[in-house]
Design a protein around this motif. Structure first.
Motif, mmCIF file in Angstrom:
data_model
loop_
_atom_site.group_PDB
_atom_site.id
_atom_site.type_symbol
_atom_site.label_atom_id
_atom_site.label_comp_id
_atom_site.label_asym_id
_atom_site.label_seq_id
_atom_site.Cartn_x
_atom_site.Cartn_y
_atom_site.Cartn_z
ATOM 1 N N TYR A 40 29.305 -9.439 -14.011
ATOM 2 C CA TYR A 40 29.498 -7.996 -14.213
ATOM 3 C C TYR A 40 28.312 -7.365 -14.391
ATOM 4 O O TYR A 40 28.239 -6.352 -13.649
ATOM 5 C CB TYR A 40 30.155 -7.683 -15.525
ATOM 6 C CG TYR A 40 30.343 -6.040 -16.118
ATOM 7 C CD1 TYR A 40 31.021 -5.054 -15.595
ATOM 8 C CD2 TYR A 40 29.279 -6.447 -17.025
ATOM 9 C CE1 TYR A 40 30.615 -3.935 -15.572
ATOM 10 C CE2 TYR A 40 28.662 -4.144 -17.521
ATOM 11 C CZ TYR A 40 29.700 -3.987 -16.918
ATOM 12 O OH TYR A 40 29.517 -2.759 -17.375
ATOM 13 N N ILE A 95 34.618 -7.127 -8.744
ATOM 14 C CA ILE A 95 33.387 -7.467 -8.945
ATOM 15 C C ILE A 95 32.921 -7.866 -8.180
ATOM 16 O O ILE A 95 31.584 -6.791 -7.521
ATOM 17 C CB ILE A 95 33.293 -8.234 -9.879
ATOM 18 C CG1 ILE A 95 34.141 -7.653 -11.058
ATOM 19 C CG2 ILE A 95 31.529 -8.936 -10.159
ATOM 20 C CD1 ILE A 95 33.622 -8.631 -12.026
ATOM 21 N N ASN A 104 34.567 1.290 -5.061
ATOM 22 C CA ASN A 104 33.714 0.570 -6.132
ATOM 23 C C ASN A 104 34.621 1.189 -6.724
ATOM 24 O O ASN A 104 34.482 0.962 -7.913
ATOM 25 C CB ASN A 104 32.800 0.586 -6.040
ATOM 26 C CG ASN A 104 32.324 0.116 -5.089
ATOM 27 O OD1 ASN A 104 32.183 -0.491 -4.303
ATOM 28 N ND2 ASN A 104 30.362 0.011 -5.336
ATOM 29 N N ASN A 153 32.560 -4.936 -5.005
ATOM 30 C CA ASN A 153 31.487 -3.932 -5.409
ATOM 31 C C ASN A 153 30.270 -4.016 -5.524
ATOM 32 O O ASN A 153 29.422 -3.318 -4.444
ATOM 33 C CB ASN A 153 31.953 -3.346 -6.920
ATOM 34 C CG ASN A 153 32.968 -3.165 -6.823
ATOM 35 O OD1 ASN A 153 34.040 -2.977 -6.258
ATOM 36 N ND2 ASN A 153 33.038 -1.914 -8.363
ATOM 37 N N MET A 175 26.692 -6.777 -10.785
ATOM 38 C CA MET A 175 27.258 -5.027 -10.884
ATOM 39 C C MET A 175 27.024 -4.414 -11.162
ATOM 40 O O MET A 175 26.659 -3.202 -10.706
ATOM 41 C CB MET A 175 29.047 -5.551 -10.663
ATOM 42 C CG MET A 175 29.577 -4.288 -10.012
ATOM 43 S SD MET A 175 31.358 -4.180 -10.497
ATOM 44 C CE MET A 175 31.655 -3.499 -12.647
ATOM 45 N N LEU A 176 26.316 -3.766 -12.594
ATOM 46 C CA LEU A 176 26.045 -2.892 -13.408
ATOM 47 C C LEU A 176 24.520 -3.563 -12.294
ATOM 48 O O LEU A 176 24.415 -1.630 -12.349
ATOM 49 C CB LEU A 176 26.450 -3.096 -14.725
ATOM 50 C CG LEU A 176 25.454 -2.415 -15.404
ATOM 51 C CD1 LEU A 176 26.406 -0.925 -15.379
ATOM 52 C CD2 LEU A 176 25.774 -2.707 -16.480
ATOM 53 N N THR A 182 24.933 -1.843 -8.897
ATOM 54 C CA THR A 182 25.512 0.320 -9.075
ATOM 55 C C THR A 182 23.717 1.025 -9.788
ATOM 56 O O THR A 182 23.612 2.129 -9.058
ATOM 57 C CB THR A 182 26.517 0.192 -10.123
ATOM 58 O OG1 THR A 182 26.995 -0.930 -9.827
ATOM 59 C CG2 THR A 182 27.069 1.449 -10.129
ATOM 60 N N THR A 199 31.970 2.372 -14.525
ATOM 61 C CA THR A 199 31.181 0.479 -14.698
ATOM 62 C C THR A 199 31.528 0.534 -15.894
ATOM 63 O O THR A 199 31.472 -0.653 -16.885
ATOM 64 C CB THR A 199 30.748 0.838 -13.575
ATOM 65 O OG1 THR A 199 30.651 1.129 -12.210
ATOM 66 C CG2 THR A 199 29.833 -0.185 -13.796
ATOM 67 N N ILE A 215 37.784 -1.147 -9.029
ATOM 68 C CA ILE A 215 37.599 -1.499 -10.603
ATOM 69 C C ILE A 215 39.091 -1.180 -11.396
ATOM 70 O O ILE A 215 39.229 -1.624 -11.882
ATOM 71 C CB ILE A 215 36.581 -0.192 -11.430
ATOM 72 C CG1 ILE A 215 35.690 -1.478 -10.994
ATOM 73 C CG2 ILE A 215 36.738 -0.589 -12.595
ATOM 74 C CD1 ILE A 215 34.099 -0.749 -11.822
#
Length: 321
Positions: free
Chosen positions: A272, A77, A244, A80, A275-276, A279, A115, A248
């Motif tokens: 998380y 994570i 990335n 990324n 990261m989302l 992204t 993701t 994962i």
């Protein structure tokens, strides 16, 4: 105090060893694959792509075997986040990053699906063997589809990969030496990281998200900045998105295969979701740039500054949560 210094030294030595051994491992395995008749395109899309993630994969294996699987999930994570916030942010500050239209049709949907799948599996802060095997199992068809797509749309030798002209014996020797050094370096790094976490009073997850993630992203940062300074920055976005996806599927999944991971809830609610968000910000920026300027689309310095600011904000959140 001496043990803290020893642990810090082990982390630095582990990183140095991973950088050196990953280079030798990739060079040896790529040369060996070419000697065995594989095309440059296939080697570039599989061996070289996976090889650049070899340090993270080896760290994940070592962490899983040492009972520090949280460190490996944190590494995936955190890497990324560092790839988008630090690597792309810093590179975009130096020079505008060109955006290719094929990213919207191929790489970005894949990144979003992977993701989302990671979020579904981390929602309960557990990672089971079945969930991990599903993630890892997706890697093979993904590589196969990628090779097939590139052959159809770009021709067999489109991939510009530098492969060293080693004899079969020398290629095998560097492959084995690189692999052995990767294993040893990852063991040293994980040992040092575990002891640093204990000394600092934080979880292995936080050390994975910070020290280990940034350390394994530094070679990528250096390469991206060097390429941007030389004017070769057209592959930066595609490489980051691919990295990335690999983190994962190939890194986060490994410790869960060794044994079921029980993690702190913050791995989903804080890490998380961060990261989302990063992204989705990147995807929105790429989509907007292509919508505004179908030809000559790029990500500029303002976005670079925003990505770096978001990455800094995540660190503030991490240590004030």
């Amino acid at each position: 105090m001496s043990e803290v210094w020893l642990a810090a030294l082990a982390v630095v030595a582990g990183f140095a060893g991973l950088v050196w051994s990953a280079d030798r491992f990739v060079a040896g395995s790529a040369a060996l694959a070419q000697r065995l008749g594989l095309s440059k395109l296939v080697i570039g899309l599989t061996i070289v792509s996976l090889g650049t993630s070899a340090p993270e994969i080896m760290v994940a294996v070592s962490a899983g075997l040492r009972g520090a699987g949280e460190l490996a999930v944190g590494n995936a994570i955190g890497s990324n986040l560092a790839n988008i916030g630090l690597v792309l942010g810093a590179t975009a500050l130096i020079a505008p990053l060109p955006v290719q239209r094929h990213l919207i049709g191929q790489e970005i949907p894949l990144l979003l699906v992977v993701t989302a799948l990671a979020g579904f599996m981390l929602r309960d802060a557990r990672l089971t063997a079945v969930e991990s095997l599903i993630l890892l199992g997706l890697l093979v068809p993904l590589l196969w589809l990628t090779v097939r797509y590139k052959k159809r749309h770009h021709g067999e030798e489109e991939e510009d990969v530098e492969i060293r002209d080693y004899s079969r014996f020398r290629a095998t020797a560097w492959f084995l030496a690189g692999l052995a050094a990767l294993l040893a370096s990852s063991e040293i790094l994980v040992w040092g990281a575990q002891h640093l976490a204990t000394a600092a009073g934080v979880s292995p997850l936080v050390i994975g998200l910070t020290v280990v993630a940034v350390g394994t992203s530094l070679p990528e940062l250096a390469a991206s900045i060097a390429s941007a300074l030389r004017g070769h920055y057209d592959l930066a976005l595609g490489n980051i998105i691919g990295s990335n996806v690999f983190n994962i599927l190939a890194v986060m999944s490994v410790p869960g295969i060794i044994h079921t991971l029980e993690m702190e809830q913050a791995v989903f609610s804080r890490d998380y979701l961060a990261m989302l968000a990063m992204t989705l910000l990147l995807v929105a920026a790429i989509s907007a740039s292509l919508w505004r300027r179908p030809v000559g689309a790029h990500l500029g310095r303002r976005l670079g500054a925003l990505l770096l600011a978001c990455y800094a904000a995540y660190y503030w959140l991490l240590f004030h949560h």
